[in-house]
Design an enzyme around this catalytic site. Structure first.
Site, short mmCIF file in Angstrom:
data_model
loop_
_atom_site.label_atom_id
_atom_site.label_comp_id
_atom_site.label_asym_id
_atom_site.label_seq_id
_atom_site.Cartn_x
_atom_site.Cartn_y
_atom_site.Cartn_z
N ASN A 4 0.82 -1.23 0.00
CA ASN A 4 0.00 0.00 0.00
C ASN A 4 0.85 1.28 0.00
O ASN A 4 0.40 2.31 -0.47
CB ASN A 4 -1.02 -0.02 1.14
CG ASN A 4 -0.39 -0.06 2.50
OD1 ASN A 4 0.79 -0.39 2.63
ND2 ASN A 4 -1.15 0.27 3.53
N GLU B 2 4.72 -3.43 12.52
CA GLU B 2 3.72 -2.40 12.23
C GLU B 2 2.55 -3.13 11.59
O GLU B 2 2.60 -3.47 10.41
CB GLU B 2 4.29 -1.34 11.28
CG GLU B 2 5.43 -0.52 11.87
CD GLU B 2 4.98 0.39 12.99
OE1 GLU B 2 3.76 0.63 13.14
OE2 GLU B 2 5.84 0.86 13.75
P1 NAP Z 1 0.28 -9.05 4.39
O1 NAP Z 1 -0.47 -10.08 3.64
O2 NAP Z 1 0.66 -9.35 5.78
O3 NAP Z 1 1.57 -8.74 3.49
C1 NAP Z 1 2.57 -7.84 3.90
C2 NAP Z 1 3.93 -8.39 3.47
O4 NAP Z 1 4.15 -9.64 4.13
C3 NAP Z 1 4.02 -8.69 1.97
O5 NAP Z 1 5.33 -8.47 1.54
C4 NAP Z 1 3.70 -10.16 1.92
O6 NAP Z 1 4.18 -10.81 0.74
C5 NAP Z 1 4.42 -10.63 3.16
N1 NAP Z 1 3.99 -11.93 3.64
C6 NAP Z 1 2.77 -12.51 3.57
N2 NAP Z 1 2.82 -13.75 4.10
C7 NAP Z 1 4.10 -13.96 4.53
C8 NAP Z 1 4.79 -15.04 5.14
N3 NAP Z 1 4.19 -16.20 5.41
N4 NAP Z 1 6.11 -14.88 5.43
C9 NAP Z 1 6.74 -13.73 5.14
N5 NAP Z 1 6.15 -12.68 4.54
C10 NAP Z 1 4.84 -12.79 4.24
O7 NAP Z 1 -0.47 -7.68 4.44
P2 NAP Z 1 -1.31 -6.99 3.28
O8 NAP Z 1 -2.70 -7.47 3.37
O9 NAP Z 1 -0.62 -7.11 1.97
O10 NAP Z 1 -1.19 -5.46 3.75
C11 NAP Z 1 -2.19 -4.83 4.41
C12 NAP Z 1 -2.03 -4.91 5.91
O11 NAP Z 1 -0.87 -4.20 6.29
C13 NAP Z 1 -3.17 -4.24 6.63
O12 NAP Z 1 -3.56 -4.99 7.74
C14 NAP Z 1 -2.59 -2.92 7.09
O13 NAP Z 1 -3.22 -2.35 8.20
C15 NAP Z 1 -1.18 -3.31 7.35
N6 NAP Z 1 -0.30 -2.14 7.29
C16 NAP Z 1 0.21 -1.67 8.47
C17 NAP Z 1 1.01 -0.55 8.47
C18 NAP Z 1 1.58 -0.03 9.75
O14 NAP Z 1 2.51 0.77 9.70
N7 NAP Z 1 1.10 -0.45 10.90
C19 NAP Z 1 1.31 0.12 7.26
C20 NAP Z 1 0.77 -0.39 6.08
C21 NAP Z 1 -0.04 -1.53 6.11
P3 NAP Z 1 3.20 -11.03 -0.53
O15 NAP Z 1 2.90 -9.70 -1.08
O16 NAP Z 1 4.00 -11.87 -1.46
O17 NAP Z 1 1.98 -11.73 -0.01
#
Ligand code: NAP
Length: 511
Positions: free
Chosen positions: A181, A282
């Site tokens: 994002n 985060e």
């Molecule tokens: P996500 O599925 O957790 O993905 C985030 C990252 O983690 C991606 O690079 C993803 O790779 C990777 N990932 C997924 N499964 C993994 C695993 N088993 N091992 C290692 N890495 C893995 O999150 P998202 O849905 O894309 O992003 C949205 C979420 O992020 C929301 O909940 C949002 O609130 C949160 N967010 C938090 C912040 C903050 O600063 N607190 C900022 C931005 C977003 P792939 O893309 O290959 O799946």
């Protein structure tokens, strides 16, 4: 090094270069070199046998094919980072600072092209992408400054013949995993702090948005960041679990810094436990936005628009639940609906009028639809929006729901899309109780003109960041992070660098 020419060669042929990438690269001249397709390891671009497609989320058109790294490449990148660590950590802070500053200047020089890459792979409007690049670059500038202000301490001893010193030292190699994002800013917010502290890093960007990460690697290289200090291993969603496990269990990795969903964060915490690594998490949010009867309603509507619909509702600090006091409720809903209809325009991110780009993928659209249909089935009303936009694919109408209650899905979990559910409440205590009922606590917002209420509510909200009469609160100077299951640690600000530093106590005896 893989230039646009190489990338073109990897595609079916120059004539069939996909239109979005053609548009993206047209008129760039030498800046087209920012479009990279390899992994970046040990200061070199590395081709990998497999590749995965990166697509325009608006049309689904393939933009590029990028190296699909596996566990072996992840481990090789960790070894490169580990080899580079002794000399990088021993370099005078002034030298690390100068290199970070050079990287920052290169980002600013290339800001238009970097913004185009974000819009192409993420879909956000170009104006927002420009904003992200400035925000992203600001972390390199900030941490170039902070690098020179990592002070230790001298503590008065209890014994005459002793002196007590405290040193701050880099933790070591950091594995950095980032979401789609904010494809640029989520990387520099971590990497700026890590490199300033003297750590080296391996970055795994999200599958949907690796091009921004690779463009950052190209500029880091141009800036003269030494080989092995900044490594990027892009991979497909199929490879992600293996790459994630390799990075987060490798004994050479001392620190994991992750931004993404709470579910993934918990998995990485399990990995970290085995070798007791330092962690920064985060994670997801579920931000409440409270409008009290005492609020300036026009200010609240402007804040609501900015806080809810930025990046089409796909930011972790986006409002997920509106709580509006009964005296002001109808006026707020009416004005908010009018503002949505007048000011928000769904479209392609490259169109100047667009304020709402596509959602990142089909799965994201389905979640939004599920939340809306669940709310409507339980009695919520659609005030505006409510369905996919006629542009098709992943475009969704900005939506406002009223008559929402706390038992609906949209008030229980993060929607991560352009849906604003409004709950009516009666008393301040009731609003605070609803806001705090979530098991996460990243950001929270409220609008009030009553100073007593402002102090009370700011102190009572169980979140890491509070916006008082303000809907946008991220800035490089401010500590970013959450409480409860929204994570561990803080990024940016004077606190961010501590996440990459160990405190070492040295006792001089026998004096
Ligand atoms: P996500 O599925 O957790 O993905 C985030 C990252 O983690 C991606 O690079 C993803 O790779 C990777 N990932 C997924 N499964 C993994 C695993 N088993 N091992 C290692 N890495 C893995 O999150 P998202 O849905 O894309 O992003 C949205 C979420 O992020 C929301 O909940 C949002 O609130 C949160 N967010 C938090 C912040 C903050 O600063 N607190 C900022 C931005 C977003 P792939 O893309 O290959 O799946």
């Amino acid at each position: 090094m893989a230039s646009l020419g190489r990338l073109r060669a990897a595609l079916p042929g120059p004539c069939s270069l996909p239109a979005p990438l053609r548009r993206l690269a047209s008129g760039w001249g030498s800046a087209a070199a920012l479009l990279r397709s390899g992994a970046f390891m040990d200061g070199r671009w590395v081709e990998v046998a497999a590749a995965f497609p990166v697509c325009d989320p608006g049309s689904g058109t393939e933009l590029a094919r990028v190296a699909d790294c596996g566990a072996a490449e992840a481990r090789a990148a960790v070894r490169a980072a580990h080899r580079a660590w002794p000399s990088w950590s021993a370099a005078p802070a002034k030298e690390r600072s100068a290199l970070l500053r050079k990287w920052y200047h290169l980002m600013i020089e290339n800001k238009d092209d970097l913004a185009k890459i974000i819009t192409a792979e993420n879909g956000k409007p170009l104006k927002e992408a420009h904003g992200e690049i400035l925000y992203s670059a600001s972390f390199l500038e900030w941490f170039a400054e902070e690098a020179r202000r990592v002070y230790g301490d001298i503590i008065p001893p209890a014994a005459k013949d002793r002196r007590i010193l405290v040193l701050k030292q880099p933790v070591g190699v950091a594995a950095i995993i980032t979401p789609w994002n904010f494809p640029s800013a989520m990387i520099t917010r971590k990497v700026g702090a890590a490199l300033a502290a003297g750590c080296t890093v391996v970055v795994k960007p999200a599958e949907d948005t690796p091009l921004s990460a690779l463009a950052l690697a190209e500029l880091a290289n141009q800036a003269g960041i030494p080989a092995g200090v900044f490594n990027v291993v892009p991979c497909s969603r199929q490879q992600t679990p293996a790459v994630g496990e390799a990075l987060c269990t490798d004994p050479l990795v001392a620190k994991i810094s992750f931004t993404g969903s709470t579910a993934t964060g918990k998995l990485l915490l399990h990995y970290a436990a085995d070798t007791v690594k330092r962690v920064s998490m985060e994670l997801g949010g579920h931000a409440p936005f409270i409008v009290f009867d005492s609020a300036n309603v026009d200010q609240a509507v402007a804040g609501a628009l900015a806080s809810k619909y930025r990046n089409s509702g796909q930011t972790c600090v986006c409002t997920n639940r509106f709580l509006v006091q009964k005296g002001i409720h109808d006026t707020f809903v009416e004005k908010f609906a009018k503002a949505i209809e007048k000011e928000l325009h769904v479209g392609n991110g490259f169109d100047e009028r667009t304020t709402q780009g596509p959602l990142i993928n089909e799965k994201a659209v389905e979640k939004v639809e599920r939340h809306i249909s669940d709310a409507v089935a339980q009695g919520a009303s659609i005030v505006t929006g409510g369905k996919r936009h006629s542009l098709g694919k992943n475009f969704f109408e900005p939506t406002l729901l009223s008559n929402v209650t706390t038992n609906m899905l949209c008030t229980q979990e993060e929607t991560f899309g352009p849906v604003a559910p409004v709950i009516k409440f009666d008393t301040e205590a009731e609003a605070v109780a609803i806001a705090n009922s979530a098991n996460v606590g990243l950001a929270g917002y409220f609008y009030s003109q009553d100073p007593g209420q402002i102090w009370r509510v700011a102190e009572q909200l169980e979140v890491g960041m509070v916006g008082v009469n303000e809907g946008l609160l991220s800035a490089v100077e401010c500590p970013f992070g959450g409480v409860k299951q929204s994570g561990l640690g803080r990024e940016g600000s004077k606190y961010g660098i501590d996440e990459y530093l160990e405190v070492k106590y040295v006792c001089f005896g026998g004096l």
